[in-house]
Design a protein around this motif. Sequence first.
Motif, PDB file in Angstrom:
ATOM      1  N   TYR A   1      19.142 -43.690 -13.956  1.00 34.26           N
ATOM      2  CA  TYR A   1      18.861 -45.118 -13.854  1.00 34.26           C
ATOM      3  C   TYR A   1      17.742 -45.400 -12.849  1.00 34.26           C
ATOM      4  CZ  TYR A   1      19.411 -50.122 -13.452  1.00 34.26           C
ATOM      5  OH  TYR A   1      19.169 -51.465 -13.456  1.00 34.26           O
ATOM      6  N   ASN A   2      17.812 -44.761 -11.698  1.00 33.74           N
ATOM      7  CA  ASN A   2      16.826 -45.032 -10.656  1.00 33.74           C
ATOM      8  C   ASN A   2      15.420 -44.593 -11.052  1.00 33.74           C
ATOM      9  OD1 ASN A   2      18.701 -46.321  -9.086  1.00 33.74           O
ATOM     10  ND2 ASN A   2      19.076 -44.575  -7.741  1.00 33.74           N
ATOM     11  N   TYR A   3      15.317 -43.630 -11.954  1.00 36.79           N
ATOM     12  CA  TYR A   3      14.006 -43.259 -12.491  1.00 36.79           C
ATOM     13  C   TYR A   3      13.367 -44.486 -13.166  1.00 36.79           C
ATOM     14  CZ  TYR A   3      10.472 -41.435 -15.637  1.00 36.79           C
ATOM     15  OH  TYR A   3       9.298 -41.243 -16.326  1.00 36.79           O
TER      16      TYR A   3
ATOM     17  N   ALA B   1      13.763 -55.952 -22.294  1.00 36.15           N
ATOM     18  CA  ALA B   1      12.459 -56.416 -21.807  1.00 36.15           C
ATOM     19  C   ALA B   1      11.508 -56.618 -22.987  1.00 36.15           C
ATOM     20  CB  ALA B   1      11.869 -55.405 -20.833  1.00 36.15           C
ATOM     21  N   ASP B   2      10.692 -57.660 -22.897  1.00 36.27           N
ATOM     22  CA  ASP B   2       9.778 -57.950 -24.007  1.00 36.27           C
ATOM     23  C   ASP B   2       8.486 -57.143 -23.942  1.00 36.27           C
ATOM     24  OD1 ASP B   2       8.422 -59.237 -21.948  1.00 36.27           O
ATOM     25  OD2 ASP B   2       8.298 -61.179 -22.962  1.00 36.27           O
ATOM     26  N   GLN B   3       8.344 -56.303 -22.933  1.00 38.61           N
ATOM     27  CA  GLN B   3       7.172 -55.426 -22.826  1.00 38.61           C
ATOM     28  C   GLN B   3       7.640 -54.005 -22.535  1.00 38.61           C
ATOM     29  OE1 GLN B   3       4.197 -56.879 -20.052  1.00 38.61           O
ATOM     30  NE2 GLN B   3       4.847 -58.991 -20.430  1.00 38.61           N
ATOM     31  N   GLY B   4       7.125 -53.050 -23.294  1.00 41.36           N
ATOM     32  CA  GLY B   4       7.418 -51.647 -23.031  1.00 41.36           C
ATOM     33  C   GLY B   4       8.756 -51.155 -23.533  1.00 41.36           C
TER      34      GLY B   4
ATOM     35  N   LYS C   1       8.103 -58.160 -11.966  1.00 43.98           N
ATOM     36  CA  LYS C   1       8.195 -56.791 -11.454  1.00 43.98           C
ATOM     37  C   LYS C   1       6.837 -56.131 -11.615  1.00 43.98           C
ATOM     38  CE  LYS C   1      10.941 -52.563 -11.872  1.00 43.98           C
ATOM     39  NZ  LYS C   1      12.045 -51.885 -12.557  1.00 43.98           N
ATOM     40  N   PHE C   2       6.475 -55.298 -10.657  1.00 46.70           N
ATOM     41  CA  PHE C   2       5.189 -54.601 -10.660  1.00 46.70           C
ATOM     42  C   PHE C   2       4.026 -55.600 -10.791  1.00 46.70           C
ATOM     43  CE2 PHE C   2       7.675 -50.913 -12.730  1.00 46.70           C
ATOM     44  CZ  PHE C   2       8.073 -50.430 -11.489  1.00 46.70           C
ATOM     45  N   ASP C   3       4.151 -56.709 -10.088  1.00 44.41           N
ATOM     46  CA  ASP C   3       3.095 -57.723 -10.032  1.00 44.41           C
ATOM     47  C   ASP C   3       2.761 -58.353 -11.379  1.00 44.41           C
ATOM     48  OD1 ASP C   3       2.741 -57.521  -7.245  1.00 44.41           O
ATOM     49  OD2 ASP C   3       1.493 -55.727  -7.510  1.00 44.41           O
ATOM     50  N   ARG C   4       3.762 -58.464 -12.241  1.00 45.29           N
ATOM     51  CA  ARG C   4       3.510 -59.166 -13.514  1.00 45.29           C
ATOM     52  C   ARG C   4       4.799 -59.831 -13.991  1.00 45.29           C
ATOM     53  NH1 ARG C   4       2.893 -53.666 -16.855  1.00 45.29           N
ATOM     54  NH2 ARG C   4       4.987 -53.543 -17.635  1.00 45.29           N
ATOM     55  N   TRP C   5       4.611 -60.888 -14.775  1.00 42.03           N
ATOM     56  CA  TRP C   5       5.731 -61.629 -15.327  1.00 42.03           C
ATOM     57  C   TRP C   5       6.237 -60.932 -16.587  1.00 42.03           C
ATOM     58  CZ3 TRP C   5       8.360 -65.087 -12.819  1.00 42.03           C
ATOM     59  CH2 TRP C   5       7.749 -65.769 -11.766  1.00 42.03           C
ATOM     60  N   LEU C   6       7.553 -60.942 -16.758  1.00 39.49           N
ATOM     61  CA  LEU C   6       8.201 -60.304 -17.903  1.00 39.49           C
ATOM     62  C   LEU C   6       9.205 -61.252 -18.527  1.00 39.49           C
ATOM     63  CD1 LEU C   6       8.967 -56.988 -16.022  1.00 39.49           C
ATOM     64  CD2 LEU C   6       7.199 -57.285 -17.765  1.00 39.49           C
ATOM     65  N   GLY C   7       9.396 -61.082 -19.800  1.00 39.41           N
ATOM     66  CA  GLY C   7      10.405 -61.858 -20.517  1.00 39.41           C
ATOM     67  C   GLY C   7      11.455 -60.921 -21.099  1.00 39.41           C
ATOM     68  N   THR C   8      12.395 -61.521 -21.820  1.00 37.64           N
ATOM     69  CA  THR C   8      13.443 -60.728 -22.455  1.00 37.64           C
ATOM     70  C   THR C   8      13.618 -61.143 -23.911  1.00 37.64           C
ATOM     71  OG1 THR C   8      15.182 -62.261 -21.756  1.00 37.64           O
ATOM     72  CG2 THR C   8      14.757 -60.366 -20.326  1.00 37.64           C
TER      73      THR C   8
ATOM     74  N   VAL D   1      11.862 -51.595 -18.078  1.00 38.93           N
ATOM     75  CA  VAL D   1      13.008 -51.742 -18.981  1.00 38.93           C
ATOM     76  C   VAL D   1      14.233 -52.252 -18.234  1.00 38.93           C
ATOM     77  CG1 VAL D   1      12.189 -50.048 -20.671  1.00 38.93           C
ATOM     78  CG2 VAL D   1      13.742 -49.315 -18.852  1.00 38.93           C
ATOM     79  N   THR D   2      14.255 -52.086 -16.921  1.00 34.96           N
ATOM     80  CA  THR D   2      15.252 -52.758 -16.102  1.00 34.96           C
ATOM     81  C   THR D   2      14.502 -53.668 -15.141  1.00 34.96           C
ATOM     82  OG1 THR D   2      16.999 -52.555 -14.445  1.00 34.96           O
ATOM     83  CG2 THR D   2      15.352 -50.806 -14.480  1.00 34.96           C
TER      84      THR D   2
END
Length: 192
Positions: free
Chosen positions: A45-47, A149-152, A177-184, A54-55
């Motif tokens: 999980y931590n990976y 997640a809607d990306q990746g 996360k990682f300096d970008r907005w994400l959706g689901t 994805v998380t």
Amino acid sequence: MLEEEYQQRRELPRHLRRTEPEEPPFAFEIRPARAADLPAVREIYNYYVANSTVTFDEDAMTLREWKQKFAQLEKLGLPFLVAESPSGQLLGYALVAPWKPKRAYRFTVEDSIYLGPAASGKGLGRALLGALIDASKAAGLKEMLAVIADQGADASIALHEKFGFKEIGRMGRVGFKFDRWLGTVLLQKTLK
């Protein structure tokens, strides 16, 4: 007839053929998780926490947090499965957790499936999701949700759709996360 003979592929006798070393088949057993599996579950999980979207977790989960989660799922009688190689290496896991804490939601769960990086693309996710659905039905659950997640995570969405999950909604820009907005993407499957 002569033309057909030329078109046929000729093979060298077996003793003259070059042999490639055979890769052992990808083998695993799916079984209920045990407390002893939690360090490996945490590492898998931590990976994804550190390397993907994805998380939406940004902080690695501790072993203590995994022990608490394991105890809660066990108390609720919810499935938590692992895939183990013949050598005893944990390859991935799948679990369901309560969708919401209110009692009326007790028959609705959200699934989570994570594979070790070396185990992806080999059919393990499909096997784990199938086993998780079966175990959830056996536990008397009625609805399973996937929040992806809607990306990746296109492979995860496609996998769920192959198992009959239907998209029921999307939420844009709900995570950062990682300096970008994400959706689901929200998918649902009725368990019969």
